[in-house]
Scaffold this motif. Structure first.
Motif, PDB file in Angstrom:
ATOM      1  N   UNK A 109       0.812  -1.212   0.000  1.00  0.00           N
ATOM      2  CA  UNK A 109       0.000   0.000   0.000  1.00  0.00           C
ATOM      3  C   UNK A 109       0.848   1.266   0.000  1.00  0.00           C
ATOM      4  N   UNK A 110       2.019   1.222   0.602  1.00  0.00           N
ATOM      5  CA  UNK A 110       2.887   2.405   0.635  1.00  0.00           C
ATOM      6  C   UNK A 110       3.706   2.550  -0.640  1.00  0.00           C
ATOM      7  N   UNK A 111       3.907   1.441  -1.354  1.00  0.00           N
ATOM      8  CA  UNK A 111       4.718   1.465  -2.582  1.00  0.00           C
ATOM      9  C   UNK A 111       3.961   0.742  -3.700  1.00  0.00           C
ATOM     10  N   UNK A 112       2.820   1.274  -4.115  1.00  0.00           N
ATOM     11  CA  UNK A 112       1.972   0.553  -5.070  1.00  0.00           C
ATOM     12  C   UNK A 112       2.642   0.216  -6.389  1.00  0.00           C
ATOM     13  N   UNK A 113       3.442   1.132  -6.937  1.00  0.00           N
ATOM     14  CA  UNK A 113       4.085   0.844  -8.223  1.00  0.00           C
ATOM     15  C   UNK A 113       5.130  -0.256  -8.087  1.00  0.00           C
ATOM     16  N   UNK A 114       5.868  -0.258  -6.986  1.00  0.00           N
ATOM     17  CA  UNK A 114       6.840  -1.331  -6.770  1.00  0.00           C
ATOM     18  C   UNK A 114       6.124  -2.671  -6.615  1.00  0.00           C
ATOM     19  N   UNK A 115       5.029  -2.659  -5.852  1.00  0.00           N
ATOM     20  CA  UNK A 115       4.285  -3.902  -5.644  1.00  0.00           C
ATOM     21  C   UNK A 115       3.684  -4.404  -6.952  1.00  0.00           C
ATOM     22  N   UNK A 191      -4.745   2.047   3.400  1.00  0.00           N
ATOM     23  CA  UNK A 191      -3.826   1.043   3.946  1.00  0.00           C
ATOM     24  C   UNK A 191      -4.393   0.433   5.221  1.00  0.00           C
ATOM     25  N   UNK A 192      -4.985   1.286   6.070  1.00  0.00           N
ATOM     26  CA  UNK A 192      -5.565   0.788   7.321  1.00  0.00           C
ATOM     27  C   UNK A 192      -6.743  -0.144   7.048  1.00  0.00           C
ATOM     28  N   UNK A 193      -7.569   0.216   6.063  1.00  0.00           N
ATOM     29  CA  UNK A 193      -8.724  -0.612   5.726  1.00  0.00           C
ATOM     30  C   UNK A 193      -8.328  -1.967   5.177  1.00  0.00           C
TER      31      UNK A 193
END
Length: 223
Positions: A109-115, A191-193
């Motif tokens: 969630x913090x790095x969507x493009x990397x993921x 991200x929390x959800x």
């Protein structure tokens, strides 16, 4: 007005590995702000502050560079999951599993493009060789260990063995993350959800009120 990157100092003889590392780091910074299909050798060269020909010395084309970036992202994800239990004091297997899946979601969630790169055809096709390590290996190994412990304790696992259970959990998390990335503005897609959804799913699958496993436990085969 956009400023040019500061001129980079020339590598000392025998320090070409430094440029390779800088290229990978620069590509990931660009990914954090752009889509994967916008990533190019020329863009990365500008970010590092070198000529495109210097990047070509280490990466002959964008696909080769993307492959290396993908491997580094998998390493980062695996490391984040492994480190997630460092502050836990004598965690149970379920607490360890929960902490690792929290770290998985946080990275995604913090790095969507990397993921998203990790599952992109551009990257997956480059890792299709039988000699290449499994794409999910870092995350897989981090999740399967606590599941094996749960099964060994007699806890019910939701699939026929630890391998299937590990893939089930990772698939559920990946599906929820993917839907959140598609519509980040919708309620519950923060991200929390997403973390709350994954943690609640784990609680449902491995509830404390579950009876002892009736299925024979099958030792997982490492990948």
């Amino acid at each position: 007005m956009q400023t040019r990157p500061a001129k980079r100092e020339r590598n000392q003889r025998g320090r070409g590995d430094r440029l390779r590392s800088e290229v990978i780091d620069a590509a990931m910074r660009i990914l954090d702000q752009n889509l994967l299909n916008e990533l190019s050798l020329r863009m990365v060269a500008r970010e590092v502050g070198v000529a495109a020909t210097s990047v070509n010395t280490h990466f002959p084309d964008a696909k080769t560079m993307v492959t290396e970036v993908g491997r580094e992202c998998w390493r980062q994800l695996g490391e984040a999951m492994a480190d997630s239990t460092a502050r836990l004091v004598h965690p149970t297997a379920f607490e360890e599993l929960t902490a690792k899946m929290r770290a998985y979601v946080q990275y995604a969630m913090e790095r969507p493009s990397r993921y998203q790169l990790l599952f992109a055809p551009e990257y997956a096709s480059s890792e299709s060789s039988p000699n290449a390590p499994g794409l999910l290996q870092p995350a897989y190994r981090s999740v399967i260990a606590p599941i094996e412990h749960l099964a060994a304790e007699g806890r019910t696992i939701p699939a026929k063995d630890a391998i299937s259970t590990t893939l089930l959990i990772l698939s559920v998390a990946h599906g929820r993350i993917a839907s959140a990335h598609l519509a980040p503005w919708r309620a519950g897609n923060s991200a929390a959800g997403v973390t709350a959804f994954v943690v609640e799913t784990l609680s449902q699958l491995f509830g404390a009120d579950k009876k002892r496993a009736r299925r024979p436990y099958l030792q997982a085969k490492r990948i």
